[in-house]
Design a protein around this motif. Structure first.
Motif, PDB file in Angstrom:
ATOM      1  N   UNK A  85       0.830  -1.214   0.000  1.00  0.00           N
ATOM      2  CA  UNK A  85       0.000   0.000   0.000  1.00  0.00           C
ATOM      3  C   UNK A  85       0.858   1.255   0.000  1.00  0.00           C
ATOM      4  N   UNK A  86       2.092   1.130  -0.511  1.00  0.00           N
ATOM      5  CA  UNK A  86       2.953   2.309  -0.665  1.00  0.00           C
ATOM      6  C   UNK A  86       3.657   2.230  -2.020  1.00  0.00           C
ATOM      7  N   UNK A  87       4.075   3.373  -2.535  1.00  0.00           N
ATOM      8  CA  UNK A  87       4.799   3.403  -3.811  1.00  0.00           C
ATOM      9  C   UNK A  87       6.107   2.630  -3.695  1.00  0.00           C
ATOM     10  N   UNK A  88       6.747   2.723  -2.551  1.00  0.00           N
ATOM     11  CA  UNK A  88       8.011   2.033  -2.325  1.00  0.00           C
ATOM     12  C   UNK A  88       7.852   0.517  -2.473  1.00  0.00           C
ATOM     13  N   UNK A  89       6.830  -0.037  -1.837  1.00  0.00           N
ATOM     14  CA  UNK A  89       6.586  -1.483  -1.903  1.00  0.00           C
ATOM     15  C   UNK A  89       6.200  -1.902  -3.318  1.00  0.00           C
ATOM     16  N   UNK A  90       5.397  -1.068  -3.987  1.00  0.00           N
ATOM     17  CA  UNK A  90       4.989  -1.358  -5.363  1.00  0.00           C
ATOM     18  C   UNK A  90       6.201  -1.415  -6.288  1.00  0.00           C
ATOM     19  N   UNK A  91       7.068  -0.418  -6.169  1.00  0.00           N
ATOM     20  CA  UNK A  91       8.268  -0.363  -7.016  1.00  0.00           C
ATOM     21  C   UNK A  91       9.178  -1.561  -6.756  1.00  0.00           C
ATOM     22  N   UNK A  92       9.314  -1.941  -5.504  1.00  0.00           N
ATOM     23  CA  UNK A  92      10.152  -3.098  -5.154  1.00  0.00           C
ATOM     24  C   UNK A  92       9.596  -4.380  -5.750  1.00  0.00           C
ATOM     25  N   UNK A  93       8.288  -4.569  -5.625  1.00  0.00           N
ATOM     26  CA  UNK A  93       7.652  -5.783  -6.155  1.00  0.00           C
ATOM     27  C   UNK A  93       7.841  -5.889  -7.661  1.00  0.00           C
ATOM     28  N   UNK A  94       7.661  -4.776  -8.379  1.00  0.00           N
ATOM     29  CA  UNK A  94       7.787  -4.794  -9.839  1.00  0.00           C
ATOM     30  C   UNK A  94       9.235  -4.983 -10.274  1.00  0.00           C
ATOM     31  N   UNK A  95      10.155  -4.378  -9.539  1.00  0.00           N
ATOM     32  CA  UNK A  95      11.583  -4.560  -9.848  1.00  0.00           C
ATOM     33  C   UNK A  95      11.995  -6.015  -9.645  1.00  0.00           C
ATOM     34  N   UNK A  96      11.453  -6.639  -8.598  1.00  0.00           N
ATOM     35  CA  UNK A  96      11.751  -8.059  -8.343  1.00  0.00           C
ATOM     36  C   UNK A  96      11.249  -8.929  -9.497  1.00  0.00           C
ATOM     37  N   UNK A  97      10.037  -8.648  -9.970  1.00  0.00           N
ATOM     38  CA  UNK A  97       9.467  -9.433 -11.064  1.00  0.00           C
ATOM     39  C   UNK A  97      10.231  -9.208 -12.366  1.00  0.00           C
ATOM     40  N   UNK A 108      15.419 -14.276  -5.715  1.00  0.00           N
ATOM     41  CA  UNK A 108      15.875 -13.730  -4.440  1.00  0.00           C
ATOM     42  C   UNK A 108      16.084 -14.865  -3.447  1.00  0.00           C
ATOM     43  N   UNK A 109      16.951 -14.621  -2.501  1.00  0.00           N
ATOM     44  CA  UNK A 109      17.158 -15.621  -1.442  1.00  0.00           C
ATOM     45  C   UNK A 109      16.075 -15.433  -0.381  1.00  0.00           C
ATOM     46  N   UNK A 110      15.524 -16.519   0.043  1.00  0.00           N
ATOM     47  CA  UNK A 110      14.538 -16.435   1.127  1.00  0.00           C
ATOM     48  C   UNK A 110      15.266 -16.079   2.427  1.00  0.00           C
ATOM     49  N   UNK A 111      14.656 -15.216   3.192  1.00  0.00           N
ATOM     50  CA  UNK A 111      15.293 -14.845   4.463  1.00  0.00           C
ATOM     51  C   UNK A 111      14.230 -14.714   5.547  1.00  0.00           C
ATOM     52  N   UNK A 112      14.714 -14.605   6.761  1.00  0.00           N
ATOM     53  CA  UNK A 112      13.790 -14.454   7.892  1.00  0.00           C
ATOM     54  C   UNK A 112      13.386 -13.007   8.122  1.00  0.00           C
ATOM     55  N   UNK A 113      14.027 -12.097   7.379  1.00  0.00           N
ATOM     56  CA  UNK A 113      13.676 -10.690   7.528  1.00  0.00           C
ATOM     57  C   UNK A 113      12.273 -10.443   6.970  1.00  0.00           C
ATOM     58  N   UNK A 116       9.269  -6.518   2.112  1.00  0.00           N
ATOM     59  CA  UNK A 116       8.559  -5.251   1.916  1.00  0.00           C
ATOM     60  C   UNK A 116       7.138  -5.437   1.370  1.00  0.00           C
ATOM     61  N   UNK A 117       6.834  -6.658   0.918  1.00  0.00           N
ATOM     62  CA  UNK A 117       5.488  -7.006   0.447  1.00  0.00           C
ATOM     63  C   UNK A 117       5.383  -8.530   0.550  1.00  0.00           C
ATOM     64  N   UNK A 118       4.193  -9.068   0.368  1.00  0.00           N
ATOM     65  CA  UNK A 118       3.999 -10.515   0.449  1.00  0.00           C
ATOM     66  C   UNK A 118       4.548 -11.161  -0.826  1.00  0.00           C
ATOM     67  N   UNK A 119       5.598 -11.962  -0.687  1.00  0.00           N
ATOM     68  CA  UNK A 119       6.272 -12.541  -1.858  1.00  0.00           C
ATOM     69  C   UNK A 119       5.740 -13.939  -2.239  1.00  0.00           C
ATOM     70  N   UNK A 120       4.606 -14.331  -1.708  1.00  0.00           N
ATOM     71  CA  UNK A 120       4.051 -15.654  -2.024  1.00  0.00           C
ATOM     72  C   UNK A 120       3.932 -15.858  -3.532  1.00  0.00           C
ATOM     73  N   UNK A 121       3.369 -14.862  -4.206  1.00  0.00           N
ATOM     74  CA  UNK A 121       3.192 -14.944  -5.664  1.00  0.00           C
ATOM     75  C   UNK A 121       4.555 -14.979  -6.367  1.00  0.00           C
ATOM     76  N   UNK A 122       5.478 -14.182  -5.879  1.00  0.00           N
ATOM     77  CA  UNK A 122       6.830 -14.147  -6.454  1.00  0.00           C
ATOM     78  C   UNK A 122       7.460 -15.535  -6.402  1.00  0.00           C
ATOM     79  N   UNK A 123       7.336 -16.225  -5.268  1.00  0.00           N
ATOM     80  CA  UNK A 123       7.958 -17.549  -5.131  1.00  0.00           C
ATOM     81  C   UNK A 123       7.314 -18.553  -6.074  1.00  0.00           C
TER      82      UNK A 123
END
Length: 242
Positions: A85-97, A108-113, A116-123
């Motif tokens: 729900x922020x531009x920052x999270x949106x930009x990060x998600x799209x850059x990852x994709x 990306x490496x999975x981590x315990x941190x 910035x957004x739910x990466x379920x779909x990304x995985x």
């Protein structure tokens, strides 16, 4: 217009914040739609380059029905899936994709941190990048095709191929050069669109395994003839690799 700090900060997701973000870019005469102007402003303020694949990835993840337009319903569903729900999270998600599906970077490496957004779909996409890209590529054809038409004009097709296929398959640079040089191909139907990706993923860049009787579209038969003629005339194309 400078976005307010609350839109830029990577704050925790809430549906209310996502809706507030939508309202900031919605059309003044239609609060249920982000139109082309709002879409462009959204991308600019999130520092999402309009000329790359990220706006198309945004449309895909929101399951948009029209180019450079997002309805409130599409936005609410899309932001809820990614919990952003922020531009920052949106930009990060799209850059990852983009890194995963367009630039062929390692997942990306999975981590315990905390992500910035739910990466379920990304995985899910990372588990089958070829299948995910195929879905995205097919979505783009349906997104850009005029509703009453069965084709996309060739100029638009080339613009999309340059964004979607050239970064992944360098042979496409030569395909586009060929189409440009010929200037006689006017449109792309669903078959040509689909087979262009098939060509990139299955045929060696050297074209040694290309079978002209393999039911390829005429454009690709013509391209292979053109490239082989170029090579036999002592003007070899660049050494291309997948």
């Amino acid at each position: 217009m400078t976005p307010t700090p609350s839109l830029l900060k990577p704050e925790p997701y809430t549906p209310q914040r996502a809706l507030y973000l939508f309202k900031n870019y919605a059309d003044s005469d239609n609060p249920n739609v982000i139109g082309p102007e709002g879409f462009e402003r959204l991308c600019a303020e999130a520092e999402i380059p309009m000329e790359g694949a990220m706006p198309l990835l945004l449309a895909w993840q929101m399951n948009a029905s029209e180019m450079a337009k997002l309805t409130k319903e599409e936005w609410v569903k899309g932001t809820d899936i990614f919990k952003l729900s922020s531009l920052s999270a949106l930009a990060t998600a799209l850059a990852d994709l983009e890194s995963l599906l367009i630039r062929n970077q390692k997942p990306l490496e999975r981590s315990n941190k905390k992500d910035p957004y739910d990466r379920t779909q990304y995985w899910k996409y990372a588990d089958d990048t070829k299948g995910a890209f195929h879905k995205f590529y097919t979505f783009c054809y349906n997104l850009v095709k005029p509703p009453q038409s069965r084709n996309i004009d060739m100029e638009t097709s080339m613009a999309f191929w340059s964004v979607l296929l050239v970064p992944k398959y360098p042979i496409m640079t030569e395909v586009l050069e060929f189409i440009n040089e010929k200037g006689s191909y006017k449109a792309t139907n669903k078959d040509l669109w689909t087979m262009m990706l098939e060509f990139c993923t299955t045929v060696q860049p050297s074209l040694t395994d290309y079978e002209s009787d393999g039911a390829w579209p005429t454009l690709l038969d013509d391209f292979v003839t053109w490239k082989r003629d170029k090579s036999s005339n002592g003007r070899p194309g660049n050494a291309m690799e997948h």
